[in-house]
Design a protein around this motif. Structure first.
Motif, PDB file in Angstrom:
ATOM      1  N   VAL A   9       0.877  -1.163   0.000  1.00 44.54           N
ATOM      2  CA  VAL A   9       0.000   0.000   0.000  1.00 44.54           C
ATOM      3  C   VAL A   9       0.917   1.217   0.000  1.00 44.54           C
ATOM      4  O   VAL A   9       1.807   1.326   0.847  1.00 44.54           O
ATOM      5  CB  VAL A   9      -0.924   0.007   1.235  1.00 44.54           C
ATOM      6  N   ILE A  11       1.817   5.092   0.492  1.00 40.16           N
ATOM      7  CA  ILE A  11       1.389   6.237   1.285  1.00 40.16           C
ATOM      8  C   ILE A  11       2.270   7.432   0.939  1.00 40.16           C
ATOM      9  O   ILE A  11       3.499   7.348   1.029  1.00 40.16           O
ATOM     10  CB  ILE A  11       1.497   5.927   2.794  1.00 40.16           C
ATOM     11  N   ILE A  57       4.443  -1.772   3.224  1.00 43.99           N
ATOM     12  CA  ILE A  57       4.033  -0.373   3.136  1.00 43.99           C
ATOM     13  C   ILE A  57       5.100   0.320   2.288  1.00 43.99           C
ATOM     14  O   ILE A  57       6.291   0.140   2.523  1.00 43.99           O
ATOM     15  CB  ILE A  57       3.976   0.288   4.532  1.00 43.99           C
ATOM     16  N   VAL A  73      -3.369   7.760   1.316  1.00 42.19           N
ATOM     17  CA  VAL A  73      -3.060   6.462   0.715  1.00 42.19           C
ATOM     18  C   VAL A  73      -3.158   6.660  -0.781  1.00 42.19           C
ATOM     19  O   VAL A  73      -4.212   6.987  -1.315  1.00 42.19           O
ATOM     20  CB  VAL A  73      -4.021   5.354   1.203  1.00 42.19           C
TER      21      VAL A  73
END
Length: 129
Positions: A9, A11, A57, A73
């Protein structure tokens, strides 16, 4: 179809060093690597739980001068076995926002982005790690 898992993900962050320290000290993640991008102003850092690097991440610094007040995000990435095969398959489905080509990072990992039905950014990612 060979989509296997959520890869990472992404960020968006204003300070990659500050964010690495936060995710290590507060969340308990382990810093795996920091790399450049083909766009020289962008830096990427990857973190995962110690001993469990199945899902990571990704911290993204330099993508934009302004971080949005909501939705920091940036994207959800899915791990794929063959990024070229998936790019051809997805291109045939004609989704909105499909990258014109596959991007290769300096470490050899390859990816492309496209939009989901509500404009969410999705990435298919073939990692060299």
């Amino acid at each position: 179809m060979a989509v296997r898992k959520i890869e990472h993900v992404g960020i968006m962050v204003s300070s990659i060093e500050q964010s690495i320290a936060f995710y290590e000290q507060v969340v308990g993640l382990q810093h795996l690597e920091t790399i450049g991008h083909i766009d020289a102003q962008i830096r990427l850092a990857f973190l995962a739980f110690p001993g469990h690097s199945d899902t990571e991440i990704e911290l993204v610094q330099g993508y934009s001068d302004q971080l949005p007040q909501e939705g920091r995000v940036h994207h959800v990435a899915f791990s794929v076995d063959d990024v070229e095969e998936e790019f051809a398959r997805i291109r045939g489905l004609e989704p909105n926002g499909l990258d014109a080509e596959i991007t290769t990072l300096p470490n050899g990992s390859r990816y492309f982005f496209f939009d989901g039905p509500d404009g969410e950014r999705l990435e298919f990612f073939q990692s060299t790690r």
